[in-house]
Design an enzyme around this catalytic site. Structure first.
Site, PDB file in Angstrom:
ATOM      1  N   ASP A   1      -1.732  -1.173  -4.037  1.00 17.51           N
ATOM      2  CA  ASP A   1      -1.823  -0.443  -5.305  1.00 17.51           C
ATOM      3  C   ASP A   1      -0.576  -0.710  -6.154  1.00 17.51           C
ATOM      4  OD1 ASP A   1       0.096   1.211  -3.958  1.00 17.51           O
ATOM      5  OD2 ASP A   1      -1.580   2.238  -2.990  1.00 17.51           O
TER       6      ASP A   1
ATOM      7  N   GLU B   1      -7.001 -20.731 -16.838  1.00 20.08           N
ATOM      8  CA  GLU B   1      -7.702 -21.244 -15.660  1.00 20.08           C
ATOM      9  C   GLU B   1      -8.846 -22.117 -16.172  1.00 20.08           C
ATOM     10  OE1 GLU B   1      -9.834 -19.967 -11.467  1.00 20.08           O
ATOM     11  OE2 GLU B   1     -10.389 -18.983 -13.315  1.00 20.08           O
TER      12      GLU B   1
ATOM     13  N   ASP C   1      -3.884   4.256   1.927  1.00 17.47           N
ATOM     14  CA  ASP C   1      -5.343   4.222   2.069  1.00 17.47           C
ATOM     15  C   ASP C   1      -5.842   2.850   2.541  1.00 17.47           C
ATOM     16  OD1 ASP C   1      -5.014   2.649  -0.171  1.00 17.47           O
ATOM     17  OD2 ASP C   1      -6.463   3.735  -1.417  1.00 17.47           O
TER      18      ASP C   1
ATOM     19  N   ASP D   1       0.854  -1.198   0.000  1.00 19.21           N
ATOM     20  CA  ASP D   1       0.000   0.000   0.000  1.00 19.21           C
ATOM     21  C   ASP D   1       0.889   1.247   0.000  1.00 19.21           C
ATOM     22  OD1 ASP D   1      -1.903   1.960   0.560  1.00 19.21           O
ATOM     23  OD2 ASP D   1      -2.152   1.355   2.663  1.00 19.21           O
TER      24      ASP D   1
ATOM     25  N   ASP E   1      -8.811 -16.055 -17.068  1.00 20.12           N
ATOM     26  CA  ASP E   1      -9.812 -16.433 -16.071  1.00 20.12           C
ATOM     27  C   ASP E   1     -10.874 -17.353 -16.692  1.00 20.12           C
ATOM     28  OD1 ASP E   1     -10.656 -15.571 -13.305  1.00 20.12           O
ATOM     29  OD2 ASP E   1     -12.466 -15.003 -14.381  1.00 20.12           O
TER      30      ASP E   1
HETATM   31  C1  GLC Z   1     -11.745 -17.001 -11.242  1.00 14.83           C
HETATM   32  C2  GLC Z   1     -10.983 -16.091 -10.312  1.00 14.83           C
HETATM   33  C3  GLC Z   1     -11.870 -15.747  -9.157  1.00 14.83           C
HETATM   34  C4  GLC Z   1     -13.084 -15.033  -9.669  1.00 14.83           C
HETATM   35  C5  GLC Z   1     -13.803 -15.855 -10.733  1.00 14.83           C
HETATM   36  C6  GLC Z   1     -14.784 -15.038 -11.494  1.00 14.83           C
HETATM   37  O1  GLC Z   1     -12.016 -18.234 -10.683  1.00 14.83           O
HETATM   38  O2  GLC Z   1      -9.788 -16.693  -9.928  1.00 14.83           O
HETATM   39  O3  GLC Z   1     -11.211 -14.966  -8.209  1.00 14.83           O
HETATM   40  O4  GLC Z   1     -13.959 -14.755  -8.626  1.00 14.83           O
HETATM   41  O5  GLC Z   1     -12.910 -16.377 -11.687  1.00 14.83           O
HETATM   42  O6  GLC Z   1     -14.113 -14.122 -12.320  1.00 14.83           O
END
Ligand code: GLC
Length: 519
Positions: free
Chosen positions: A39, A266, A35, A31, A211
């Protein structure tokens, strides 16, 4: 078996294969403006910590403009930095500082959904006749007037469908209602998403962590799942054949021939064969997030099965290989999952950094952090994941280098486990991670050698890594009692308890102890 030939060197491989990735969750890393929220200038101020640690690549979770219903995974402007994190200039400075230190940067790309405040969705809702309507996934109510299918959304465990009163249609959201899914079947959406990728590539990123990439391909005919599956988060069930062509084209944009970039997918599944399938023939994602290792317990049999299964699943893939991760921003930290024991956390580090594949660390595991305890009623995350997202303690005294009111409480023992307390202490968890990363860098066998599981007792997992004439043997005792492994001989390169380096191994492992040997 995809064992590399003995003549293979690190220079023949894509950079990410010999890299160790480190996840920065920017809200909780450092940080700079006081705040209480981390960041980008905070990350910039800590790049020397990353360089000293010895990692090769940072993966940074979302820092884009967002109303923060899902802490940034609900993006309202893909090409802007949220003011809470800083500015595009701060981002550029961070890229430069990392690259100066030889550290690459990949950023999160969230293709499956946007924020309901994203201009695309705002237009789609406010004008059903607009071009943007088909950028999202709409369906008429079921005959009873309810949601079109029986699908379950993540976090809320309610329907994945939200009624848009104005049009009488439902829109799809695999996650929160504030995260409408976009329609990748529309070529305009695909083109717009490619533009987002190019925007960040032009700013110098070395790739992306993508993601829930499995979910971008969807059945064009939404239909009910069998009743017994109705309670399962639908993202886990979304694996449609239309995803792979989309993923191949993402790979072409990010990592065309002659360019060496990383695309981590992912892929939400516990099935490691299914994960590997998203790598295609080297034209899909470069590698995937390992959903099995991030959920595994401290259990010798689970790990034996996992290593064996990963070696099998990737045996016929030349262009990719396994990846391993113990902790991230979505799951309880592994030290917490393993019962809080420091000995286990240390041995787990040795395991993670010596298996065959690309390891990924999560900020703070190099300090041996556990999850924070979140007082009831103060939770922030709708998915119950606040504990692992606690701020990183940098200094010994509270507030540990943060503003007076950090957005979440610190993890247990924040002072003694802070970076300042551990730096320079050769017995610290931090020193162990540094030693392991250095040992990995110094050994072709650890970086890219073959992996052979060795027959062992019920308590001990052991394996051999070989590349040419470089060889290492690793033994991990998963039991809370000592184990004799007298047939394993060699010089200790790294011991999980920080002792013995340079000495002959004595043939006995203490409880939860692990050792890296040079035979
Ligand atoms: C993935 C991310 C997670 C997020 C989800 C929706 O699993 O790692 O943090 O909430 O996607 O975007």
């Amino acid at each position: 078996m995809a064992a590399p030939s003995s003549s293979e060197t690190a220079a023949d491989l894509p950079w990410w294969k010999t890299a160790v990735v480190y996840q920065v969750y920017p809200r909780s890393f450092a940080d700079a403006d006081g705040d209480g929220v981390g960041d980008l200038p905070g990350v910039l101020s800590k790049v020397d910590h990353l360089a000293d640690l010895g990692i090769d690549c940072v993966w940074m979770s979302p820092f884009y403009a967002s109303p923060m219903h899902d802490n940034g995974y609900d993006v309202s402007d893909h090409c802007a930095v949220d003011p809470v994190f800083g500015t595009l200039d701060d981002f550029d400075a961070l890229v430069a500082a990392l690259h100066e230190r030889g550290i690459r940067l990949i950023v999160d790309f969230v293709p499956n959904h946007v924020s309901s405040e994203h201009p695309w969705f705002v237009e789609a809702v406010s004008d059903p006749e607009s071009d943007k309507r088909d950028w999202f996934i709409w369906a008429d109510p079921a005959p009873d007037g309810g949601p079109p299918t029986n699908w379950t959304a993540s976090f809320t465990k309610a329907s994945t469908w939200e009624l848009d009163e104005r049009s009488g249609q439902y829109y799809l959201h695999l996650f929160l209602p504030e995260q409408p899914d976009v329609n990748w079947a529309n070529p305009e959406v695909e083109a717009a998403q490619h533009d987002v990728l190019r925007f960040w590539l032009d700013r110098g990123v070395d790739g992306f962590r993508i993601d829930v990439i499995n979910a971008i391909g969807k059945d064009p005919e939404p239909r009910d799942v069998p009743e017994r599956m109705a309670g399962i988060d639908h993202v886990v069930l979304t694996h449609h054949e239309t995803a792979m062509p989309l993923i191949r084209r993402i790979r072409e944009v990010v990592d065309p021939p002659g360019v060496d970039r990383l695309v981590v997918g992912e892929v939400v599944t516990g099935d490691i064969e299914q994960q590997a399938s998203y790598c295609g023939d080297g034209d899909g994602v470069s590698c995937t997030v390992n959903f099995v290792s991030v959920g595994a317990s401290w259990d010798r049999d689970q790990w034996h099965l996992l290593l064996d299964g990963m070696e099998d699943a990737y045996a016929d893939h030349d262009a990719t290989w396994p990846s391993y991760v113990l902790s991230n921003h979505d799951n309880p930290r592994h030290r917490t999952r393993y019962g809080g024991s420091e000995a286990r956390a240390r041995s787990a580090a040795l395991l993670l950094l010596t298996v065959r594949g690309t390891p990924s660390l999560y900020q703070g595991e190099e300090l041996g952090l556990e999850d924070a305890v979140i007082p009831a009623g103060t939770e922030v995350d709708p998915g119950g994941r606040d504990g692992c997202r606690a701020p990183i303690p940098w200094t010994v005294e509270a507030p540990h280098g943060w503003g007076p009111e950090p957005w979440l409480p610190f993890p247990p023992e924040a002072g003694p486990r802070s970076v300042a307390a551990q730096r320079g202490d050769s017995s610290s968890v931090l020193a162990l991670y540094q030693a392991l990363l250095a040992a990995r860098k110094a050994s072709p066998a650890l970086q890219h050698g073959s992996l052979e599981l060795l027959a062992r007792t019920d308590l001990v997992l052991a394996y051999r890594r070989v590349a040419g004439d470089d060889e290492r043997v690793i033994a991990v005792n998963f039991a809370d009692e000592p184990a004799d492994v007298t047939d394993l001989t060699g010089t200790v390169v790294v011991g999980s308890n920080g002792l013995g380096a340079g000495h002959a191994f004595g043939g006995r492992l203490g409880p939860d102890e692990a050792v890296l040997l040079q035979p």
